[in-house]
Motif scaffolding. Structure first.
Motif, PDB file in Angstrom:
ATOM      1  N   SER A  20      35.369  41.000  40.028  1.00  0.00           N
ATOM      2  CA  SER A  20      34.510  40.923  41.201  1.00  0.00           C
ATOM      3  C   SER A  20      33.881  39.544  41.273  1.00  0.00           C
ATOM      4  O   SER A  20      33.301  39.073  40.302  1.00  0.00           O
ATOM      5  CB  SER A  20      33.419  41.996  41.086  1.00  0.00           C
ATOM      6  OG  SER A  20      32.405  41.765  42.018  1.00  0.00           O
ATOM      7  N   GLU A  21      33.981  38.901  42.426  1.00  0.00           N
ATOM      8  CA  GLU A  21      33.399  37.564  42.583  1.00  0.00           C
ATOM      9  C   GLU A  21      31.899  37.577  42.352  1.00  0.00           C
ATOM     10  O   GLU A  21      31.317  36.591  41.932  1.00  0.00           O
ATOM     11  CB  GLU A  21      33.737  36.998  43.954  1.00  0.00           C
ATOM     12  CG  GLU A  21      35.194  36.621  44.094  1.00  0.00           C
ATOM     13  CD  GLU A  21      35.509  36.036  45.467  1.00  0.00           C
ATOM     14  OE1 GLU A  21      34.578  35.668  46.203  1.00  0.00           O
ATOM     15  OE2 GLU A  21      36.705  35.952  45.779  1.00  0.00           O
ATOM     16  N   SER A  22      31.251  38.688  42.622  1.00  0.00           N
ATOM     17  CA  SER A  22      29.801  38.776  42.448  1.00  0.00           C
ATOM     18  C   SER A  22      29.427  39.434  41.112  1.00  0.00           C
ATOM     19  O   SER A  22      28.271  39.744  40.889  1.00  0.00           O
ATOM     20  CB  SER A  22      29.189  39.566  43.600  1.00  0.00           C
ATOM     21  OG  SER A  22      29.706  40.892  43.604  1.00  0.00           O
ATOM     22  N   GLY A  23      30.413  39.616  40.259  1.00  0.00           N
ATOM     23  CA  GLY A  23      30.158  40.302  38.994  1.00  0.00           C
ATOM     24  C   GLY A  23      29.522  39.426  37.932  1.00  0.00           C
ATOM     25  O   GLY A  23      29.197  38.268  38.155  1.00  0.00           O
ATOM     26  N   GLU A  24      29.341  40.028  36.768  1.00  0.00           N
ATOM     27  CA  GLU A  24      28.803  39.323  35.616  1.00  0.00           C
ATOM     28  C   GLU A  24      29.958  38.677  34.856  1.00  0.00           C
ATOM     29  O   GLU A  24      31.074  39.173  34.875  1.00  0.00           O
ATOM     30  CB  GLU A  24      28.107  40.307  34.683  1.00  0.00           C
ATOM     31  CG  GLU A  24      26.936  41.035  35.311  1.00  0.00           C
ATOM     32  CD  GLU A  24      26.406  42.103  34.378  1.00  0.00           C
ATOM     33  OE1 GLU A  24      26.068  41.770  33.227  1.00  0.00           O
ATOM     34  OE2 GLU A  24      26.333  43.259  34.805  1.00  0.00           O
ATOM     35  N   ILE A  25      29.661  37.590  34.163  1.00  0.00           N
ATOM     36  CA  ILE A  25      30.696  36.926  33.390  1.00  0.00           C
ATOM     37  C   ILE A  25      30.840  37.625  32.042  1.00  0.00           C
ATOM     38  O   ILE A  25      29.863  37.801  31.318  1.00  0.00           O
ATOM     39  CB  ILE A  25      30.385  35.434  33.182  1.00  0.00           C
ATOM     40  CG1 ILE A  25      30.356  34.718  34.533  1.00  0.00           C
ATOM     41  CG2 ILE A  25      31.420  34.793  32.253  1.00  0.00           C
ATOM     42  CD1 ILE A  25      29.923  33.281  34.455  1.00  0.00           C
ATOM     43  N   TYR A  26      32.053  38.044  31.744  1.00  0.00           N
ATOM     44  CA  TYR A  26      32.408  38.603  30.442  1.00  0.00           C
ATOM     45  C   TYR A  26      33.441  37.665  29.837  1.00  0.00           C
ATOM     46  O   TYR A  26      34.304  37.155  30.542  1.00  0.00           O
ATOM     47  CB  TYR A  26      33.016  40.006  30.580  1.00  0.00           C
ATOM     48  CG  TYR A  26      31.998  41.086  30.882  1.00  0.00           C
ATOM     49  CD1 TYR A  26      31.582  41.955  29.885  1.00  0.00           C
ATOM     50  CD2 TYR A  26      31.455  41.227  32.155  1.00  0.00           C
ATOM     51  CE1 TYR A  26      30.649  42.944  30.155  1.00  0.00           C
ATOM     52  CE2 TYR A  26      30.522  42.215  32.433  1.00  0.00           C
ATOM     53  CZ  TYR A  26      30.123  43.061  31.428  1.00  0.00           C
ATOM     54  OH  TYR A  26      29.203  44.031  31.694  1.00  0.00           O
ATOM     55  N   TYR A  27      33.340  37.460  28.532  1.00  0.00           N
ATOM     56  CA  TYR A  27      34.265  36.557  27.863  1.00  0.00           C
ATOM     57  C   TYR A  27      35.300  37.358  27.088  1.00  0.00           C
ATOM     58  O   TYR A  27      34.972  38.353  26.449  1.00  0.00           O
ATOM     59  CB  TYR A  27      33.509  35.626  26.906  1.00  0.00           C
ATOM     60  CG  TYR A  27      32.602  34.682  27.642  1.00  0.00           C
ATOM     61  CD1 TYR A  27      33.105  33.530  28.239  1.00  0.00           C
ATOM     62  CD2 TYR A  27      31.247  34.946  27.768  1.00  0.00           C
ATOM     63  CE1 TYR A  27      32.276  32.667  28.934  1.00  0.00           C
ATOM     64  CE2 TYR A  27      30.416  34.078  28.459  1.00  0.00           C
ATOM     65  CZ  TYR A  27      30.934  32.947  29.037  1.00  0.00           C
ATOM     66  OH  TYR A  27      30.116  32.088  29.728  1.00  0.00           O
ATOM     67  N   TYR A  28      36.534  36.885  27.163  1.00  0.00           N
ATOM     68  CA  TYR A  28      37.650  37.516  26.466  1.00  0.00           C
ATOM     69  C   TYR A  28      38.412  36.464  25.687  1.00  0.00           C
ATOM     70  O   TYR A  28      38.511  35.313  26.122  1.00  0.00           O
ATOM     71  CB  TYR A  28      38.617  38.183  27.462  1.00  0.00           C
ATOM     72  CG  TYR A  28      37.983  39.312  28.241  1.00  0.00           C
ATOM     73  CD1 TYR A  28      38.030  40.612  27.755  1.00  0.00           C
ATOM     74  CD2 TYR A  28      37.333  39.070  29.439  1.00  0.00           C
ATOM     75  CE1 TYR A  28      37.442  41.651  28.459  1.00  0.00           C
ATOM     76  CE2 TYR A  28      36.737  40.101  30.142  1.00  0.00           C
ATOM     77  CZ  TYR A  28      36.800  41.384  29.654  1.00  0.00           C
ATOM     78  OH  TYR A  28      36.205  42.413  30.332  1.00  0.00           O
TER      79      TYR A  28
END
Length: 176
Positions: free
Chosen positions: A136-144
């Protein structure tokens, strides 16, 4: 006494970075939030040991790219502290004062983003409720770690491949 050092790597740089990110979140929104006004990368974890009769230990551990700060409150004899003394209270306040003193004249560098880290903007609420990563463009950043990122996302009734989502511009990949 001479201690022999037995150095060995226990985490990859990528795993360490993701753990750092989780502990930075604890500073912004968790029990370490008394540290949230610092403008540099700061990771922290609090802890409390006790029961309804009182607490025996309260601690706050925090770190930057330069220092590790540990504050413990308790009594040597194991006597109880009031339940109002937790890791997120006095130990974190003392840690904050130590950090202010350490960085009175300079700012520590931010943690380096390893090459194999992929940031994705993910709908955090959807992830928690459905256990599916919805980009989602408005989502939170999660790192993988590269290779462990979600292979698909769910959008309405269809599944969209990560490649299709990337091509559609829905990924939040930023330069480090």
């Amino acid at each position: 006494y001479n201690r022999k050092e037995n150095k060995r790597k226990v985490f990859s740089p990528e795993t360490a970075y993701i753990i750092n990110d989780v502990l930075k979140y604890a500073v912004k929104n968790g029990t370490s939030k008394k540290l949230k006004n610092f403008t540099f990368d700061l990771c922290a974890k609090t802890g409390t040991n006790g029961d309804k009769s009182g607490n025996t230990d309260a601690y706050s551990l925090s770190y930057t790219s330069e220092h590790i700060i540990g504050v413990w409150m308790g009594k040597e004899n194991g006597e109880r502290l009031p339940n109002s003394v937790t890791g997120g209270t006095y130990p974190t306040v003392y840690a904050r004062e130590i950090i202010k003193s350490l960085y009175n004249n300079h700012t520590p560098r931010d943690f380096e983003v390893p090459e194999n880290i992929i940031p994705l903007c993910v709908d955090g609420d959807f992830l928690l409720s459905e256990q599916i990563a919805k980009i989602s463009e408005s989502g939170e950043i999660y790192y993988y770690i590269k290779g462990t990122e979600p292979k698909f996302t769910e959008s309405a009734d269809e599944k969209v491949s990560l490649k299709e989502a990337k091509e559609a511009g829905a990924m939040g990949i930023f330069d480090s």
